[in-house]
Design an enzyme around this catalytic site. Sequence first.
Site, mmCIF file in Angstrom:
data_model
loop_
_atom_site.group_PDB
_atom_site.id
_atom_site.type_symbol
_atom_site.label_atom_id
_atom_site.label_comp_id
_atom_site.label_asym_id
_atom_site.label_seq_id
_atom_site.Cartn_x
_atom_site.Cartn_y
_atom_site.Cartn_z
ATOM 1 N N ARG A 56 -75.943 41.741 -37.931
ATOM 2 C CA ARG A 56 -76.717 40.920 -37.006
ATOM 3 C C ARG A 56 -77.419 41.786 -35.980
ATOM 4 O O ARG A 56 -76.838 42.725 -35.459
ATOM 5 C CB ARG A 56 -75.779 39.932 -36.292
ATOM 6 C CG ARG A 56 -75.401 38.765 -37.181
ATOM 7 C CD ARG A 56 -74.271 37.939 -36.623
ATOM 8 N NE ARG A 56 -74.388 37.664 -35.191
ATOM 9 C CZ ARG A 56 -73.508 36.925 -34.520
ATOM 10 N NH1 ARG A 56 -72.466 36.400 -35.141
ATOM 11 N NH2 ARG A 56 -73.669 36.723 -33.232
ATOM 12 N N ARG A 99 -69.932 25.666 -25.670
ATOM 13 C CA ARG A 99 -69.911 26.915 -24.904
ATOM 14 C C ARG A 99 -70.173 26.701 -23.424
ATOM 15 O O ARG A 99 -70.147 27.672 -22.670
ATOM 16 C CB ARG A 99 -71.005 27.845 -25.431
ATOM 17 C CG ARG A 99 -70.544 28.900 -26.445
ATOM 18 C CD ARG A 99 -71.801 29.597 -26.919
ATOM 19 N NE ARG A 99 -71.636 30.935 -27.391
ATOM 20 C CZ ARG A 99 -71.470 31.284 -28.675
ATOM 21 N NH1 ARG A 99 -71.352 30.365 -29.601
ATOM 22 N NH2 ARG A 99 -71.412 32.546 -29.014
ATOM 23 N N ARG A 128 -68.939 44.799 -37.551
ATOM 24 C CA ARG A 128 -69.036 43.562 -38.342
ATOM 25 C C ARG A 128 -70.234 43.606 -39.284
ATOM 26 O O ARG A 128 -71.327 44.020 -38.917
ATOM 27 C CB ARG A 128 -69.181 42.376 -37.378
ATOM 28 C CG ARG A 128 -69.606 41.086 -38.054
ATOM 29 C CD ARG A 128 -69.296 39.876 -37.226
ATOM 30 N NE ARG A 128 -70.066 39.732 -36.010
ATOM 31 C CZ ARG A 128 -69.866 38.756 -35.123
ATOM 32 N NH1 ARG A 128 -68.911 37.856 -35.310
ATOM 33 N NH2 ARG A 128 -70.612 38.676 -34.053
ATOM 34 N N LYS A 184 -63.337 33.856 -34.741
ATOM 35 C CA LYS A 184 -63.574 32.437 -34.999
ATOM 36 C C LYS A 184 -64.135 32.207 -36.402
ATOM 37 O O LYS A 184 -63.650 31.374 -37.158
ATOM 38 C CB LYS A 184 -64.555 31.862 -33.957
ATOM 39 C CG LYS A 184 -64.084 32.033 -32.509
ATOM 40 C CD LYS A 184 -65.089 31.470 -31.500
ATOM 41 C CE LYS A 184 -66.439 32.153 -31.474
ATOM 42 N NZ LYS A 184 -66.418 33.553 -31.011
ATOM 43 N N ARG A 205 -73.066 38.935 -23.947
ATOM 44 C CA ARG A 205 -72.409 37.779 -24.558
ATOM 45 C C ARG A 205 -71.017 37.574 -23.967
ATOM 46 O O ARG A 205 -70.578 36.447 -23.755
ATOM 47 C CB ARG A 205 -72.352 37.956 -26.081
ATOM 48 C CG ARG A 205 -73.729 37.735 -26.722
ATOM 49 C CD ARG A 205 -73.887 38.429 -28.058
ATOM 50 N NE ARG A 205 -72.956 37.969 -29.057
ATOM 51 C CZ ARG A 205 -72.676 38.647 -30.167
ATOM 52 N NH1 ARG A 205 -73.267 39.808 -30.409
ATOM 53 N NH2 ARG A 205 -71.835 38.169 -31.036
HETATM 54 P P1 ADP Z 1 -66.406 35.599 -34.079
HETATM 55 O O1 ADP Z 1 -66.850 34.567 -35.093
HETATM 56 O O2 ADP Z 1 -65.352 35.064 -33.128
HETATM 57 O O3 ADP Z 1 -67.539 36.238 -33.341
HETATM 58 P P2 ADP Z 1 -65.631 37.170 -36.453
HETATM 59 O O4 ADP Z 1 -64.724 36.238 -37.170
HETATM 60 O O5 ADP Z 1 -66.979 37.372 -37.000
HETATM 61 O O6 ADP Z 1 -65.681 36.786 -34.876
HETATM 62 O O7 ADP Z 1 -64.876 38.589 -36.338
HETATM 63 C C1 ADP Z 1 -65.532 39.736 -35.765
HETATM 64 C C2 ADP Z 1 -65.228 40.963 -36.624
HETATM 65 O O8 ADP Z 1 -63.838 41.315 -36.491
HETATM 66 C C3 ADP Z 1 -65.475 40.769 -38.112
HETATM 67 O O9 ADP Z 1 -66.020 41.958 -38.647
HETATM 68 C C4 ADP Z 1 -64.084 40.466 -38.700
HETATM 69 O O10 ADP Z 1 -63.964 40.951 -40.037
HETATM 70 C C5 ADP Z 1 -63.161 41.237 -37.753
HETATM 71 N N1 ADP Z 1 -61.898 40.525 -37.497
HETATM 72 C C6 ADP Z 1 -61.707 39.183 -37.394
HETATM 73 N N2 ADP Z 1 -60.412 38.881 -37.126
HETATM 74 C C7 ADP Z 1 -59.759 40.079 -37.049
HETATM 75 C C8 ADP Z 1 -58.388 40.446 -36.800
HETATM 76 N N3 ADP Z 1 -57.455 39.519 -36.563
HETATM 77 N N4 ADP Z 1 -58.098 41.766 -36.793
HETATM 78 C C9 ADP Z 1 -59.060 42.715 -37.023
HETATM 79 N N5 ADP Z 1 -60.364 42.428 -37.274
HETATM 80 C C10 ADP Z 1 -60.717 41.124 -37.285
HETATM 81 P P1 ADP Z 2 -70.309 35.038 -31.736
HETATM 82 O O1 ADP Z 2 -69.349 34.063 -32.319
HETATM 83 O O2 ADP Z 2 -70.247 36.375 -32.377
HETATM 84 O O3 ADP Z 2 -70.243 35.103 -30.234
HETATM 85 P P2 ADP Z 2 -72.433 33.175 -32.483
HETATM 86 O O4 ADP Z 2 -72.837 33.381 -33.886
HETATM 87 O O5 ADP Z 2 -71.517 32.038 -32.173
HETATM 88 O O6 ADP Z 2 -71.800 34.541 -31.980
HETATM 89 O O7 ADP Z 2 -73.701 33.029 -31.544
HETATM 90 C C1 ADP Z 2 -74.780 33.935 -31.592
HETATM 91 C C2 ADP Z 2 -75.794 33.550 -30.513
HETATM 92 O O8 ADP Z 2 -76.318 32.249 -30.788
HETATM 93 C C3 ADP Z 2 -75.230 33.457 -29.102
HETATM 94 O O9 ADP Z 2 -75.197 34.707 -28.426
HETATM 95 C C4 ADP Z 2 -76.205 32.473 -28.440
HETATM 96 O O10 ADP Z 2 -77.433 33.105 -28.123
HETATM 97 C C5 ADP Z 2 -76.493 31.497 -29.585
HETATM 98 N N1 ADP Z 2 -75.543 30.362 -29.617
HETATM 99 C C6 ADP Z 2 -74.659 30.058 -30.604
HETATM 100 N N2 ADP Z 2 -73.961 28.960 -30.308
HETATM 101 C C7 ADP Z 2 -74.397 28.541 -29.088
HETATM 102 C C8 ADP Z 2 -74.054 27.462 -28.225
HETATM 103 N N3 ADP Z 2 -73.076 26.577 -28.546
HETATM 104 N N4 ADP Z 2 -74.722 27.357 -27.047
HETATM 105 C C9 ADP Z 2 -75.694 28.215 -26.701
HETATM 106 N N5 ADP Z 2 -76.054 29.264 -27.455
HETATM 107 C C10 ADP Z 2 -75.425 29.432 -28.647
#
Ligand code: ADP
Ligand code: ADP
Length: 216
Positions: free
Chosen positions: A163, A90, A129, A15, A174
């Site tokens: 992180r 969420r 990541r 995302k 998660r």
């Molecule tokens: P999210 O915001 O959904 O938690 P991220 O965009 O941070 O996910 O992506 C998680 C990790 O995977 C990052 O280190 C990113 O560089 C990598 N990543 C994202 N998209 C892809 C993809 N299509 N293929 C391989 N690795 C990816």
């Molecule tokens: P990722 O995309 O890798 O799952 P985020 O950066 O979106 O992680 O979220 C990290 C943490 O922040 C989550 O595990 C949760 O604890 C909190 N968080 C983020 N967005 C929300 C939301 N919309 N509702 C509740 N908790 C949230």
Amino acid sequence: MTLNIILLGPPGAGKGTQAARLEEEKGMVQLSTGDMLRAAVKAGTPIGLQAKAVMDAGELVSDEIVSGLIGERLDELGGETSVIFDGYPRTAAQADALDAILAARGRKLDHVIELQVDEDALVDRITGRFSCAACGAGYHDRYKQPKTPDTCDACGGHEFKRRPDDNEETVRTRMAEYRAKTAPILPIYEARGIVGRVDGMAPIDEVNAAIEAILG
Ligand code: ADP
Ligand code: ADP
Ligand code: ZN
């Protein structure tokens, strides 16, 4: 035309990576509740103090807090700005709150883009990541390395961070939270005919192209 879209998918689905591409290529603005909460933790605000332990455990912060943050951030943007909701909503309560938040500002949801990924790949994505400490640009140990080693592509910085919640145990919590509370909101949007599905296992450029094809 102003667009309002949600990127939906489990932790590590891509995302944030895709939101950054849409910011660059489409001039949209990413609203990530995760980023807002991490900023609050870092600044030591009351919200940050409340959220920290919940985030470290991989559980969800309260609906009121995150919906409040989203409303405030939207008000800082002009009404003409196109936005990407990343990591929000969420829960069903957040989805309801978002409808009200948007309606009150004369906005409406155009697309909900579901990034479909294989759960087995997520732990690998999340534990690899990292991001630039200066500008926040996102990377991966194997899938998205900086073009020059130890140098951020975006700002030239040399300091990177990981992180605290990107460890295997927290990722499992998660993912369970996603399955139990977030995936069930998809039918709300399916009933409105605004869900687009994208194969999130494809390479980053291909995922980006598929999303932009949906946005038109
Ligand atoms: P999210 O915001 O959904 O938690 P991220 O965009 O941070 O996910 O992506 C998680 C990790 O995977 C990052 O280190 C990113 O560089 C990598 N990543 C994202 N998209 C892809 C993809 N299509 N293929 C391989 N690795 C990816
Ligand atoms: P990722 O995309 O890798 O799952 P985020 O950066 O979106 O992680 O979220 C990290 C943490 O922040 C989550 O595990 C949760 O604890 C909190 N968080 C983020 N967005 C929300 C939301 N919309 N509702 C509740 N908790 C949230
Ligand atoms: Zn940088």
